[in-house]
Enzyme design. Sequence first.
Site, PDB file in Angstrom:
ATOM      1  N   HIS A   1       0.800  -1.234   0.000  1.00 33.66           N
ATOM      2  CA  HIS A   1       0.000   0.000   0.000  1.00 33.66           C
ATOM      3  C   HIS A   1       0.822   1.269   0.000  1.00 33.66           C
ATOM      4  CE1 HIS A   1      -4.223  -1.213   0.506  1.00 33.66           C
ATOM      5  NE2 HIS A   1      -3.720  -2.312   1.051  1.00 33.66           N
TER       6      HIS A   1
ATOM      7  N   LYS B   1      -9.012  14.499   3.586  1.00 32.67           N
ATOM      8  CA  LYS B   1      -8.210  13.271   3.646  1.00 32.67           C
ATOM      9  C   LYS B   1      -7.294  13.408   4.848  1.00 32.67           C
ATOM     10  CE  LYS B   1      -6.567  14.087  -0.585  1.00 32.67           C
ATOM     11  NZ  LYS B   1      -6.491  12.843  -1.304  1.00 32.67           N
ATOM     12  N   ARG B   2      -6.622  12.331   5.251  1.00 31.02           N
ATOM     13  CA  ARG B   2      -5.666  12.467   6.337  1.00 31.02           C
ATOM     14  C   ARG B   2      -4.678  13.592   6.027  1.00 31.02           C
ATOM     15  NH1 ARG B   2      -5.758   8.720  10.792  1.00 31.02           N
ATOM     16  NH2 ARG B   2      -3.823   9.783  11.349  1.00 31.02           N
TER      17      ARG B   2
ATOM     18  N   LYS C   1       0.629  14.566   1.019  1.00 32.68           N
ATOM     19  CA  LYS C   1      -0.664  14.941   0.419  1.00 32.68           C
ATOM     20  C   LYS C   1      -0.750  16.451   0.158  1.00 32.68           C
ATOM     21  CE  LYS C   1      -3.220  11.019   2.517  1.00 32.68           C
ATOM     22  NZ  LYS C   1      -3.976  10.375   1.428  1.00 32.68           N
TER      23      LYS C   1
ATOM     24  N   THR D   1      -8.450   6.801  -2.834  1.00 32.56           N
ATOM     25  CA  THR D   1      -9.821   6.394  -3.161  1.00 32.56           C
ATOM     26  C   THR D   1     -10.757   7.588  -2.998  1.00 32.56           C
ATOM     27  OG1 THR D   1      -9.997   5.563  -0.892  1.00 32.56           O
ATOM     28  CG2 THR D   1      -9.639   3.941  -2.642  1.00 32.56           C
TER      29      THR D   1
ATOM     30  N   LYS E   1     -14.256   8.906  -5.014  1.00 34.03           N
ATOM     31  CA  LYS E   1     -15.539   9.284  -4.409  1.00 34.03           C
ATOM     32  C   LYS E   1     -15.991  10.647  -4.917  1.00 34.03           C
ATOM     33  CE  LYS E   1     -13.905   6.979  -0.262  1.00 34.03           C
ATOM     34  NZ  LYS E   1     -13.279   7.283   1.057  1.00 34.03           N
TER      35      LYS E   1
END
Length: 849
Positions: free
Chosen positions: A372, A563-564, A569, A671, A675
């Site tokens: 992952h 998101k986290r 990110k 993901t 969405k």
Amino acid sequence: MNSQPFNDVHIHVEDDRTGTTVETLKRALADNLYYIQGKDENFATLYDYYMALAYTVRDRLVHRRIKTAQTYFNRDVKVVYYLSAEFLIGRLLINNLINLGLYDQINQALKESGLNLDDLLEREEEPGLGNGGLGRLAACFMDSLATLEIPAVGYGIRYEFGIFDQEIRDGWQVEHPDNWLRRGNPWEIARPDYMVEVKFGGHTESYTDAEGRYRSRWVSRVTVYGTPYDTPVPGYGCNTVNTLRLWAARASEDFDFQVFNAGDYTQAVSAKTFAENISKVLYPKDDTPQGKELRLQQQYFFVSCSLQDIIRLYLRQHDTFDAFPDKVAIQLNDTHPAIGVAELMRLLIDEYGLEWDKAWDITRRTFAYTNHTLLAEALERWPVGLFGRLLPRHLEIIYSINHSFLTEIQSRYPGDAGKLTRMSLIEEGEEKQIRMAHLACVGSHTVNGVAALHTELIQKELMRDFYELWPHKFQNKTNGITPRRWLLMSNPPLSDLITEKIGDGWLKNLDELRKLEAFVDDAAFRARWRQIKLDRKKLLAEYLLRHNGLDVDVNSMFDVQIKRIHEYKRQILNALHVITLYNRIKANPSLDIVPRTIIFGGKAAPGYFMAKMAIKLINSVADVVNNDPDVAGRIKVAFLANYSVSLGQFAYPAADLSEQISTAGKEASGTGNMKFALNGALTIGTLDGANVEIREEVGAENFFLFGLTAQEVMDLKARGYKPMEYYNSNPELKRVIDQLASGFFSPKEPSLFMCIVDDLLNYDQYMLMADYQSYVDCQEQVSQAFRHQDNWTRMSILNVARMGKFSSDRTIAQYCREIWKVEPVHIELEHYSQERAGLKVQKVVSEVV
Ligand SMILES: *Cc1c(COP(=O)(O)O)cnc(C)c1O
């Protein structure tokens, strides 16, 4: 609310106890309120009504679950066992109503009883048994497995405390414990009869067995008990109900008594504490393991429980292990359960007396491993010392596996010492460490990445030596999301519009969304599409007013990054863009700018300093921007506290723009990106993870691309990246950084954000500086596109129409065919009353414990 629900139930003999007519459901609700909650209408709270409803739904699940289990058993089918330290399943009531096809009848039954379904749905605690994407993926997979009628069990940990609740106080994140079980959990069924023992500590002893073979015996120090709790997982539109089996750790009463009688009360209590701590709390770190002993205890605990359970199930129908890999497929969701490779070896050899080679063959044909992450710091390693103290026998087994493996490497690549060092399961160094990804790879028949780019990088970079050795082992399985939760449940108006136009086949075959393309030129359709988005934005605006005290313009662009919080990110890159827009307005207050509401949300790991600083920065920028009269409300910034599955279901459908801006090569798949797009948001993103494939599917003209590619990131790093150069050569960027450095956004504490400035100018591992201009330019294109609402809506429709590939049903179908080799098993259902007029005991199953 009517104060007398359930008062018009007809009292007559109703033997169809799990029926689904409105009458039967009303009777069941009344019964469950009375007999399970022990209340009547005079004393019941909303929570009691929620519980009565949940038990009513659970009864229908149980009926289907028993039928499903019987069918699997009778046909001795191959079963998928999905091992994951996290399952972020979201609320279950609405999901179960929809998947069972009970929604309309329950709605009616409640209405006739004077209750409102939405009020009851809100009473449910969300089980936060995961950190983010990895745990949510496991949940989407469970839904798709059941929907595709695949025999499957999910195995994990029943954490007493899930991911912490996040509060924002003074702009900082504050964490609160998530005591989600305090009011009981109506969905789970405890199975104390399937309790298993798990050993820890001690040492090993060698001996020669009766047949003269050399053997090792593990003399452990502590025994912990694992009790399974089963949560039913119904498929959508079928009778299949699979199980999510989560393990809770308990100390044994016996054990306590033994020590207690020996007079050492404190040791007895501390052993109890040791045991019960194991399933106490979810580690709140995403993508960065901490190497804590309790974490290894958790991993081994749930893996050992699960493997013992799998073997128990298998041996009900088999006398030898020869057929084990033909009946059992075990998937390792990341390396968290990778200790399973050594544990299955131990069980087969030590407990069942198999020879090493036979056990190794079975093990490798049973396991498959999903990687992952490409982040080096996220690859799990356990110090040999810690590992050996906790699991001495497993350390021996891992050393043996490594010995044979390195012998194979040596004969394959004679004289290549580098290979041995790089591929060994043990990393040499000051402190030797076990490389769990290598153990998982060596012990599995298949290794997969979670998006095409990710798999390519695994093969070329992360596990290059392994790919060269075993090219056939590596596969790609691009992630997906379940369209039931992430469109049908989260966005009913859009689902209804889609179904009205193309029928409801898309719910089981998401590729059918393509049929929406035929309506893209239909102005009336586009108007309805736009109205649905606007309605969802209004709901989110109301929420922001209530929770953040922020009044936002629903016609502004909702630009969302939820998101986290993680450096890779790049929430801070988004913040730099906000500051840039702000500066442009300040420089020219009459600037004709496209109004935006920039919405952030996400939890930071409690010990992750830079992530917490990012939250503080966002909130500090919000303070300045939202309160500056020159801005006149044209841009507003909001931080949505306590991001969760439920909040996601609420927020994704309200987004115009989806921020997927990770440094290329760092996000394995993502993901959240799927969405958003499935709910009609357009994406601004880098060529990273599944963004690459989303762009391929929706078309480059319907996707806002910016930034360096993964290859360019690597090349720039190799040449020597100097972030300061971007600062010196870009006046607009320089101004933003200078404001951070001068305390413009933190006047009470001017040096507050120096840590961010210092990092960006001198290290900038994630290359925000390099991508800044490309990002800001791309955002300008986004703004220009948003001015043409009609064309924006066309792009939105085309995004949704082309998202078929990203259904987790497609992902799971590929795992089934290409990795697990399992087939669907159709479950037939008769009515309970026809099957169960009364007990007809034939044999009493003996108790396991
Ligand atoms: C989908 C989801 C994630 C993953 O989001 P990414 O944008 O892919 O990181 C994390 N948390 C929750 C609650 C989710 O629903």
